[in-house]
Design an enzyme around this catalytic site. Structure first.
Site, PDB file in Angstrom:
ATOM      1  N   GLY A  39       1.102  -1.508   0.046  1.00  0.00           N
ATOM      2  CA  GLY A  39       0.225   0.135  -0.379  1.00  0.00           C
ATOM      3  C   GLY A  39       0.805   1.731   0.281  1.00  0.00           C
ATOM      4  CB  VAL A  40       1.172   4.424  -1.828  1.00  0.00           C
ATOM      5  CG1 VAL A  40       1.515   5.020  -1.558  1.00  0.00           C
ATOM      6  CG2 VAL A  40       2.320   2.748  -2.896  1.00  0.00           C
ATOM      7  N   GLY A  41       0.319   5.644   1.028  1.00  0.00           N
ATOM      8  CA  GLY A  41      -1.185   6.515   1.612  1.00  0.00           C
ATOM      9  C   GLY A  41       0.427   7.720   1.741  1.00  0.00           C
TER      10      GLY A  41
ATOM     11  N   GLY B 124       3.871   7.852   3.205  1.00  0.00           N
ATOM     12  CA  GLY B 124       4.914   6.840   2.263  1.00  0.00           C
ATOM     13  C   GLY B 124       4.258   5.209   1.858  1.00  0.00           C
ATOM     14  CE  LYS B 125       6.654   3.458  -3.570  1.00  0.00           C
ATOM     15  NZ  LYS B 125       8.054   3.407  -4.334  1.00  0.00           N
TER      16      LYS B 125
ATOM     17  CE  LYS C  17       1.916   4.931   8.584  1.00  0.00           C
ATOM     18  NZ  LYS C  17       0.399   4.992   8.902  1.00  0.00           N
TER      19      LYS C  17
ATOM     20  CG  ASP D  24      -7.304  10.746   7.124  1.00  0.00           C
ATOM     21  OD1 ASP D  24      -7.771  11.404   6.033  1.00  0.00           O
ATOM     22  OD2 ASP D  24      -5.885  10.103   6.495  1.00  0.00           O
TER      23      ASP D  24
END
Length: 866
Positions: A530-532, A535-536, A551, A647
């Site tokens: 995943g990427v947020g 960062g990755k 992360k 969030d």
């Protein structure tokens, strides 16, 4: 009792001008209230357009004071007026006010402990008196605000008639370099609101009363029980009081809130006693009478020892109309104040408010914080028709002692805070002496030693602001863990931190960069899951066979050291089944890495669309939503402080291998408002499509901002479409706007995921969408709490479960025998609640096993989560 056959509560949490008008007495009319903006030449208007005047003409010995303006402005200040200017006193100085000799008065003092030119606020200790009454002694607004995490302080007093046509308010600085200050003063005539016969609990009847009319008192707490914050401008009688949400003080068993659509008829009760909105909202117990008979509703308050407290209960029954329908006991610190409380017996009918005052003395118990416990419990002995309690409002007043003193002590730093202060100070001065010499002595000793603690707090506060990026010269990539050479490798042990708290460091494992690279095969791209924004995220393995999610921060990302520190500080102190667990972190060189439990099923979003890895059934979706709601409810109410996630979205709701939902990503989280604020003012952050419009407009963050975002998640789960989809027609781009528009048109069914059409019970669909729409209300006050959203989701799940059971094994109609139903108006939520409470009292001693029916209310019954 079969709860599945009865409509459960759908909670209404908004105040509407369409509510029926209040039947009011002529409003109390006294001299116009006085509001002084101290240190200001012209006064000015506050954020509510209330006028404040200069304090200059009321000063006596003005040469001993100076006007000043705060050097900094906290974002959480409710208004520039009266907080940004101050009157600073270098010597004993007084204000003189003309008053009515026979009237009681409310006096409020406003303090903003910022630094002022040539004055270090940590040196400020002072005494405040009014006549012979001591309001504050050795008072440090700085230490108090720091200990309570508040930007400003308000102290409110209700004072008996002075038998004089003038009163003198005096400020006296402490010794040495100390000074006194005040930012705002209010003086308001108070109508006759107190009696001379308030019952004193735990004392023989002959001596068991308190004369409230002649007592001087400080208001400690004022709560709109079961309702929302009521600002001063909406108070009754022109008294400009603030009424706060009671949720932070709740303890133990779960409760429910109500809003009554009814005329409030004050009759002989002064309208200034409390605004009508206090009497239109209430808190009662849950819907299961068996649970209610075995549980209490309790509020807990931290107070000053060796004082008597007057506790005022506000009641208004707006559904029942006969005596012995709802009877309960009232206790203060486990002493019975009244054991047969029956609101209808007191008032004679619905919609008629009343208030009852009881007093209790709280002595000093060495080693134990002084607390006031307010407890209510249904009276089983009288066998009322409904086993339930009801409370609309609650006020707590501290009465002056025999020396006419109302002053309490400055807060003492907790042991954890003392330890943190010592270690942070030691990081800058390795030759520093022992803890006792620095902090403990100051906590126990007088103002001089406490001043040392204040100075340490002040330095840390300034330093914390530098680290957080408020210092323009600070870089966002400063080490947060100390010199990298001091870090351990596989032991997981850690050394002193320069920015992280000791508590956070002790609760997390420190990973070396070598360990992280080994776990992720040197950040192999094939390991990316995943990427947020940070960062990755990589799939990794540590300690041979433990699967983790790693992360890694992207240096070019907008999120950096602040989010890194926030995530560690938050998650290191939180442990909950429905929150992703933080295992540890790495900060070495330019790398910032967070290590979590691995969530095998990925994000909720992945299973709704984007290829639909697995098509989730309606009940699976409800299970995930309930888990996420429990996690958010715990953040809002179960942790030591309210935590606002900021969030909430489907990519931040993860599922483990057993489909247990967990809330993740706390990098943007904030600690919530306190009792002098109903919001946190902060720069807007979050994800578009989920962002609370009120937060966006006003930059004022509350837990209701999370509720709005979760409302978008609810529709995302129901409709299986993204929160924003630019490829759709303009009116459908925003899911939230489209849902509100569809609700107005009556076409919500058309939005439902085709995979779910025909598979949702109509009653469940209505409950689910009603709740989701309320979450999307434009104003936070109109949104439910996360606890109420959780309750609704569990009731929807219950409906679907019962429907399945009925299809597979229909229940006998005799299962509802013994239940007497109140006729239900579909808009009457109180009637719905009471239907679930009614029992055949002839079988009072034959308790049904409540476990099955109580299971769906697990988070409400134990709202603290841990």
């Amino acid at each position: 009792m079969n709860l599945g056959l009865i409509p459960l509560i759908v909670y209404l949490y908004f105040f509407s001008n369409s509510l029926v008008d209040t039947v009011a007495q002529p409003a109390f009319v006294g001299p116009p209230p006085l509001a002084l903006n101290c240190g200001s030449k012209d006064g000015g208007s506050d954020a509510n357009n209330r006028k404040w005047e200069s304090d200059a003409k009321y000063l006596v010995a003005a040469d001993k004071s100076v006007s000043s303006t705060a050097l900094t402005q906290e974002a959480s200040l409710s208004s520039d007026v009266p907080y940004m200017t101050a009157r600073i006193f270098n010597g004993e100085t007084s204000y003189k006010f003309n008053v009515n000799s026979t009237s009681r008065y409310i006096i409020r003092l406003h303090f903003y402990p910022s630094n002022y030119p040539d004055y270090n606020i940590s040196n400020s200790y002072f005494v405040v008196t009014i006549g012979a009454i001591t309001l504050l002694r050795n008072f440090s607004a700085f230490i108090t605000a720091e200990a309570l995490s508040q930007a400003y302080l308000i102290r409110e007093y209700s004072l008996a008639a002075f038998n004089s046509d003038s009163i003198t308010l005096t400020f006296k600085p402490g010794v040495d370099k100390s000074f006194a200050f005040v930012n705002g003063i209010e003086l308001i005539t108070e109508p006759e609101l107190f009696d001379d016969q308030a019952g004193l609990v735990g004392v023989a009847d002959t001596a068991g009363t308190i004369d409230g009319v002649s007592s001087n008192m400080q208001n400690m707490f004022r709560l709109n029980v079961g309702g929302q914050f009521i600002p001063p401008t909406n108070d009754s009688g022109g008294l400009m009081r603030s009424w706060y949400d009671d949720t932070p003080y709740m303890f133990g068993a779960g409760t429910i809130s109500h809003v009554g659509n009814i005329t409030i008829d004050y009759k002989d009760l002064p309208e200034a006693t409390a605004p009508a909105d206090v009497y239109r909202t209430a808190r009662s117990q849950g819907p299961d009478p068996n649970i209610n008979k075995q549980s209490n509703v309790t509020w807990v308050f931290q107070v000053d020892a060796n004082f008597t407290y007057l506790v005022r209960f506000h009641f208004c029954e707006y559904h029942l109309d006969k005596i012995n329908q709802r009877v309960f006991e009232i206790k203060l610190n486990n002493e019975t104040a009244f054991n047969t409380a029956d609101i209808i017996a007191w008032t004679g009918g619905k919609g008629i408010p009343t208030r009852k005052d009881y007093a209790v003395y709280i002595g000093n118990k060495p080693g134990i914080d002084a607390e006031l416990w307010v407890t209510m419990h249904t009276n089983i002995d009288l066998k009322p028709e409904f086993y339930d309690i009801l409370l609309n409002g609650l006020e707590v007043f501290k009465l002056s002692d025999s020396q006419s003193n109302l002053a309490g002590r400055n807060p003492v730093p907790s042991k954890m805070m003392q330890k943190q202060l010592i270690e942070n100070r030691a990081a800058h001065d390795p030759n520093r002496k022992s803890r006792k010499q620095v902090i403990v002595g100051g906590a126990v000793g007088g103002a001089a030693t406490v001043g040392v603690a204040a100075a340490v707090l002040f330095m840390i506060r300034k330093r914390r602001r530098r680290v957080s990026g408020s210092d323009p010269g600070a870089t966002s990539w400063l080490p947060v863990y100390g010199n990298s050479a001091s870090k351990s490798t596989t032991s997981g042990k850690s050394h002193g931190s320069s920015s992280l708290s000791t508590d956070a460091v002790c609760n997390c494992r420190y990973f070396s960069l070598m360990e992280i690279k080994r776990a992720t095969n040197n950040f192999d791209e094939s390991k990316v899951v995943g990427v947020g924004g940070f960062g990755k995220v990589y799939k990794g393995v540590v300690d041979g066979n433990i699967m983790v999610a790693v992360k890694r921060s992207n240096p070019s990302s907008e999120q950096g050291v602040n989010e890194f520190v926030t995530e560690i500080e938050m998650l290191s102190k939180l442990r909950h089944r429905h929150l992703v667990s933080l295992i540890g972190f790495c900060e070495e060189g330019n790398e910032m890495v967070l290590v979590y439990d691995y969530m095998g099923k990925g994000t909720l979003r992945e299973h709704l669309y984007k290829g639909n890895k697995i098509t989730l059934s309606w009940k699976q979706r409800l299970d995930i939503l309930i888990g996420a709601a429990k996690g958010l409810h715990y953040l809002h109410t179960g942790a030591k402080y309210t935590i606002i996630h900021r969030d909430v979205k489907t990519t931040n709701i993860l599922c483990d291998d057993k489909w247990v939902a967990k809330v993740s990503d706390f990098g943007l989280s904030k600690t919530g408002p306190n009792m002098t604020q109903n919001h946190v003012s902060t720069v807007v952050k979050g994800s578009f499509g989920y962002l609370d419009p009120e937060y966006f407009r006003r930059q004022q963050l509350t837990e209701k901002s999370d509720v709005y975002s979760f409302g978008v998640v609810l529709f995302e789960v129901l409709c299986a479409r993204p929160a924003l989809n630019p490829s759709l027609p303009k009116e459908q781009v925003s899911l939230a706007d489209y849902a509100l528009q569809s609700a107005r048109k009556g076409t919500l069914e058309e939005m439902v995921d085709p995979q779910l059409k025909g598979k949702i019970k109509p009653e469940a669909f209505k409950k689910f969408t009603d709740c989701s729409l309320k979450c999307l209300s434009d104003h936070g006050l109109e949104r439910p709490s996360m606890g109420d959203v959780l309750w609704t989701l569990e009731s929807v799940h219950r409906i679907e479960t019962k429907a399945e059971e009925t299809r597979n094994s229909p229940k006998s109609p005799s299962s509802s025998i013994g239940m007497v139903e109140v006729p239900i108006d579909n808009t009457d939520m109180i009637a719905m609640h009471l239907n679930t409470l009614n029992l055949d009292n002839d079988d009072d001693d034959d308790y049904d096993d409540p476990e099955d029916d109580a299971a769906i209310f697990s988070q409400i019954i134990n709202p603290k989560g841990r």
